[in-house]
Each structure stands twice: as C-alpha cells, then as structure tokens.
Enzyme design. Structure first.
Site, mmCIF file in Angstrom:
data_model
loop_
_atom_site.group_PDB
_atom_site.id
_atom_site.type_symbol
_atom_site.label_atom_id
_atom_site.label_comp_id
_atom_site.label_asym_id
_atom_site.label_seq_id
_atom_site.Cartn_x
_atom_site.Cartn_y
_atom_site.Cartn_z
ATOM 1 N N HIS A 101 37.541 -6.345 92.132
ATOM 2 C CA HIS A 101 37.793 -4.939 91.817
ATOM 3 C C HIS A 101 36.704 -4.142 92.507
ATOM 4 C CE1 HIS A 101 40.178 -6.010 87.953
ATOM 5 N NE2 HIS A 101 41.006 -5.701 88.930
ATOM 6 N N HIS B 40 33.336 -9.755 87.426
ATOM 7 C CA HIS B 40 33.698 -8.343 87.278
ATOM 8 C C HIS B 40 32.573 -7.572 86.611
ATOM 9 C CE1 HIS B 40 38.204 -8.734 87.813
ATOM 10 N NE2 HIS B 40 37.871 -9.998 87.655
ATOM 11 N N GLU C 163 33.509 -2.175 91.109
ATOM 12 C CA GLU C 163 32.512 -2.880 90.306
ATOM 13 C C GLU C 163 31.344 -3.323 91.178
ATOM 14 O OE1 GLU C 163 35.143 -5.695 88.346
ATOM 15 O OE2 GLU C 163 36.280 -4.047 87.463
ATOM 16 N N GLU D 167 32.007 -10.353 82.874
ATOM 17 C CA GLU D 167 31.941 -8.903 82.986
ATOM 18 C C GLU D 167 30.453 -8.598 82.895
ATOM 19 O OE1 GLU D 167 34.200 -6.481 83.347
ATOM 20 O OE2 GLU D 167 36.113 -7.406 82.893
ATOM 21 N N ARG E 188 39.924 0.791 92.298
ATOM 22 C CA ARG E 188 39.874 -0.544 91.728
ATOM 23 C C ARG E 188 40.734 -1.562 92.478
ATOM 24 N NH1 ARG E 188 40.143 -3.029 86.389
ATOM 25 N NH2 ARG E 188 42.096 -4.123 86.058
#
Lengths: 197, 373
Positions: free
Chosen positions: B133, B260, B136, B334, B191
C-alpha cells in the site's frame, strides 16, 4: 442485548496528545441501538491533570495564536514527511480537537476514524476575543480505508466550548453543527488507548 | 542566430537576458552596438557552469546515493533513490545479495526483489514485502533498513547470519511502485495500484484484496472507486500476479511476511473468514513472542491475533492466500503509529520502527528455521 442492540463496556486510559503523558483513565458504556439511532454513551473519567494546569495551557495556546501579526494560514500539516512546523502546532492541536467532534458524530459501531492530515487552514480575524479558523481536514475512515475530506469551521475561546461546524465530502446533509457541551480544552486533547471490549 | 532568451522581452525599460551560442557572439554584439543598445556579460561561459553542476550532482549527497554506508536511513526516499540503493547493496555484496525482477507494474515499472543467499539450490526461504500500500511510507523505508541490516548481520556474523546459513531471504521493498510514485507526485494518500478499468473513471485496485483467497467476498468492495476495490478478478494486478508466480515457481517458501502501516498490530490469517486456521495456536504463540521482542526495545505496544478478530474482515488478502498455499508462517504487520500521525509518520521514527520490527521478524524467522516442515 436481545431486541435492543449491542452494549459495550469500556475501560481505557488516555494520554496527552502533545506530550504522550498519561492523562487519566475512563470507564464508559456505549449502547448501539438496533434502530441505528445515535449510540447512548455514559462515561466517567479520572483526570490526572488538574483543572488549573489545563487552563494555563489553554491560555498559553490562546496567546500564541493571538500574538500572530498576520492571519495564520497553512497547508499539509503534517507534510508528507510527518513534519509540523512549530509555528503551526497550535493550529494543528485545534484541528485535532475540532476533528474529534466530527469523528464523534460520524463514528458508528463498525465505522471509525483518525485525523490523517490538515490539508489547509485559514484564520479569520474577529473583532471579539474568539479565535476562528477555516479548515479542510482529511479523515482516514476504517475499515473502508477511505480518505474523507471535511470542511470545518472552528471557533474557540479558552473557557468556552469549542464550536465546530462541518461538512464532509461524502455527506449529503447540510452544514453539521458539532458544538461541544462541556468546556473544550485543546491543549490536552484526550486520545483513547487500550479499549477493552 | 539561435538566441536563447532566458529573460524574454517584456516591454520598454525591462532588461532582456540572452544565452548566445559562440558563433553568434560577434554578429549579436555588432547588432547591439550598431543600435546603441547597452549590454553586460553575466556569465562568460555557460558550459563550465553546467559541467561544474554535473560534477557536483554526481558527488552530492542530495543526489542519488553513492554507497549504502552514507545512505540516510532516517529519511524518506524517492523510488529512484531506493532502486539505486538496491543496486549499490548488490554491488557492495555480490556474494550475498542479488536483485531479481519478478515482473512489471501496470505502468511498466520493474518489480524488484532482493535475494539474500549464502548459496545452495532453492533453499527454504523467507519472504518479506513492504510498500504494497503505497501511502504506508514507513514500510518501504523500513524495508530499506532491513536490507542493510541483513548485510550487516552477515558481515558481523550475528543476528540473522545463522538463519542465512540454512535459508534464503527474499525482500521486495517497493511492492507497489506505481502507487509509490503517485504518492510522491500527486496524492500522498494513494493506497492502491494504478490500473485502469474500462467503463470507470476511477483508477486502481487494492492489492491487498486482489489475492485468490475468499476473493470478492465480504471485506472488499466491487466499486472501482473504493479504496478496497478487489479488482475485476483475482491476480488481475501485475504487482500481485508476479508474487503469486514467484511463490509458486519457487515452491520452497516457508515464511511470508507482508508489512503495512499503521495500527501497531501483528496479524495472522484468516481475514476472509472467522474459521480459525488449523495452526492458530502456534501462530498465536509466535506472535506473542514476536510482539514481546518488539516491545522490548522502545516499549512500543502491539496487539496481535487473526486478521478478522483483531482488525476487521478483509477478503482476498495476501497472507490468507499464502497460508492456503501451505506457507504456514504467514504474518502481516501493521507498523507505527496508532493514528496520531498515521501514514504521515515523521522520518525520525523510521529507524526506531525498523529496529523494533526487526526484532519481531527475527523471532518469526528463527522459529521458521527451528521448525522445518
């Protein structure tokens, strides 16, 4: 709760948005009725900061804004690299506080938000003591991952509730009024952490 | 005369600046003098200036990196800078690092994977990807740091050096280069990929909804304008298809980690269904250890669990597919933070984020090494 909705019991700690210091803990219940009407919230918090300290910080923030010789304007706060110009920090702090009202109203049982960025800010100089700002803020919506653009008009004077009027791009309604009920403090914005369902 | 006006004529009383090719010097001077127009020389020889600038740019730190030792890991870089970094890393460590092109993006950018290997043939391997993405940014930046770290560990015979004795590591730093360039030039919040679909004004597919695991089910959108648009069919995106092809043809990948940001979570499958994976208990245990290792460095708090129970339902996700392919140790991270800066994480947090995440990655890699299957 059968035939009624879903009720959540929360216990969480809060932290100062600027310093990251612990700002107290809260107990809350949130009832999402089956009927999709706004949730019913009860909340009780224990603040570690005393009222006087909060007032002092608010006043410092207020003075910083008032002492500008020209109307404050800015774009992309933080910038692409996460930088916030020190001179624009107060204005960012107010945006966080104002956006929290927007996010409060827009959130649902399965829809949440973060303030991603202040796209633009422009100060309106008033004849009275209030500070007033026009913002475009970007909200990051979960779980859709959408970036929602909201136009926010914010008015503030320490000791008074933050007045927020907003319109978000995906909204079909007119100008929303998100004014606060209690005295808003922009210096020590509460950030939720560690919610337990 | 081939005169090149650097300041074009605007009107009476305004100066005009002209770059004059050598052969035109005399004729121009003669013309100006004949008409009583005064002039002065601002730059004697433009070419020398150009040459100097070229030399400076080649040498300069602000230009493309010249070595991975002088590379600034604490700042965000452009795609060109990252691709140059990769080439430098390979040329500095030819016996350990090689660069593979696994495919091309929609806009025809090469998709590069770094291979870290001490030899052998098709050794069991660990895959790490960052930047799927594009917005990020801390992930691509961390990927660059990981690459250097692997090389350093190898040089000092510590850390992952023992893992490299038995296993290979594959690292795709910019998994979505089209999106990445778009975030730098047009929209910092982009994204998805940059693929176009007939009949729609909207661009791009969510590369983390495009995998063939519960594809098109709840947890992704069929709306081309949505940030979670799953695409017209599974693997429609070359960025995804190239990894699928790579994984299938390699056949010996034992751990797959897709990175991510933000939220500070360590997740394992599934995202598309509430049915727990058969290896749930083991994956949960590994996550617990990995998160403990991560937190030990700076006290950063992470939560962990399956995607669907910890974050939300998401279908067509990367690690659901890799798990179903038999890659037991499939994880998604994440990274920082939890929303205060979100995607716009200040550059000074890049290295701390990479450092702490690396500790968690090592736990996963070590476990994979210790538990062959």
């Amino acid at each position: 709760i059968p035939d009624s909705g879903h009720k959540y019991y929360l216990q969480f700690t809060t932290e100062d948005y600027k310093s990251g210091e612990n700002a107290g803990s809260c107990l809350a219940t949130v009832l999402y009725p089956k009927t999709k009407s706004p949730p019913v919230v009860t909340i009780k918090c224990m603040h570690t900061k005393d009222q006087k300290q909060i007032e002092e910080e608010d006043n410092r923030l207020y003075q910083k804004i008032r002492h500008q010789t020209k109307p404050i304007i800015g774009n992309n706060i933080p910038d692409s690299y996460g930088n916030i110009e020190p001179a624009l920090e107060p204005v960012w702090a107010l945006a966080v506080a104002g956006s929290s009202y927007i996010m409060w109203e827009k959130s649902a049982e399965n829809l949440g938000y973060f303030m991603a960025q202040v796209k633009s800010v422009k100060q309106w100089i008033r004849k009275d003591d209030f500070t007033e700002f026009d913002y475009t803020v970007l909200l990051h919506e979960i779980p859709t991952q959408e970036i929602v653009s909201c136009h926010m008009r914010l008015t503030w004077l320490p000791g008074h509730p933050l007045k927020v009027k907003y319109f978000c791009a995906s909204d079909n309604q007119g100008l929303e009024d998100g004014s606060g009920m209690e005295s808003g403090s922009a210096a020590g914005v509460l950030n939720e952490r560690g919610a337990n369902f | 005369l081939q005169l090149d006006f650097w300041l074009a004529p605007r009107g009476l009383g305004h100066p005009v600046d002209i770059r004059v090719p050598f052969p035109s010097l005399q004729p121009l001077k003669a013309h100006l003098e004949a008409n009583g127009i005064s002039y002065s020389i601002m730059i004697e020889d433009v070419q020398t200036l150009v040459d100097d600038e070229q030399m400076e740019m080649l040498r300069s730190r602000r230009g493309l990196p010249v070595s991975t030792n002088t590379f600034d890991y604490a700042t965000y870089h452009s795609l060109d800078e990252i691709y140059t970094f990769m080439d430098l890393l390979v040329s500095e460590n030819p016996n350990l690092v090689s660069k593979l092109e696994i495919g091309r993006s929609t806009e025809n950018r090469p998709l590069y994977v770094l291979k870290f290997s001490k030899g052998g043939t098709n050794r069991p391997a660990i895959w790490i990807d960052t930047g799927i993405h594009s917005r990020e940014w801390v992930t691509q930046a961390s990927g660059v740091w990981f690459a250097k770290k692997i090389v350093q560990d190898h040089e000092n015979n510590e850390g992952v050096a023992s893992i490299l004795d038995k296993m290979d590591i594959f690292l795709e730093i910019v998994t979505n280069p089209d999106g990445f360039v778009f975030t730098q030039t047009q929209n910092r919040m982009w994204r998805k990929t940059r693929s176009r679909h007939s009949g729609s004004v909207c661009v791009g597919v969510d590369p983390n909804r495009n995998w063939d695991a519960g594809f098109g089910g709840p947890g992704a959108s069929g709306n081309t304008c949505s940030e979670t648009y799953h695409g017209p069919y599974a693997n429609s995106e070359p960025e995804v298809k190239s990894i699928v092809d790579f994984v299938k043809s390699h056949g010996n990948i034992k751990a797959f980690i897709s990175i991510h940001s933000y939220s500070q979570l360590l997740l394992y499958p599934y995202g598309y269904t509430t049915t727990p994976v058969p290896d749930q208990k083991e994956l949960h245990e590994i996550s617990k250890k990995a998160v403990a290792a991560l937190s030990s460095l700076y006290g950063t708090n992470y939560k962990y669990g399956s995607i669907i129970t910890t974050i939300y339902q998401a279908s067509g996700g990367t690690i659901d597919w890799t798990y179903n392919q038999g890659i037991k140790y499939s994880f998604t991270f994440e990274l920082r933070d939890t929303g205060r800066y979100g995607f716009l994480l200040p550059a000074k947090q890049i290295v701390p984020t990479a450092q702490e995440t690396w500790l968690a990655l090592k736990v996963i890699m070590q476990h994979t090494l210790d538990h062959p299957y």
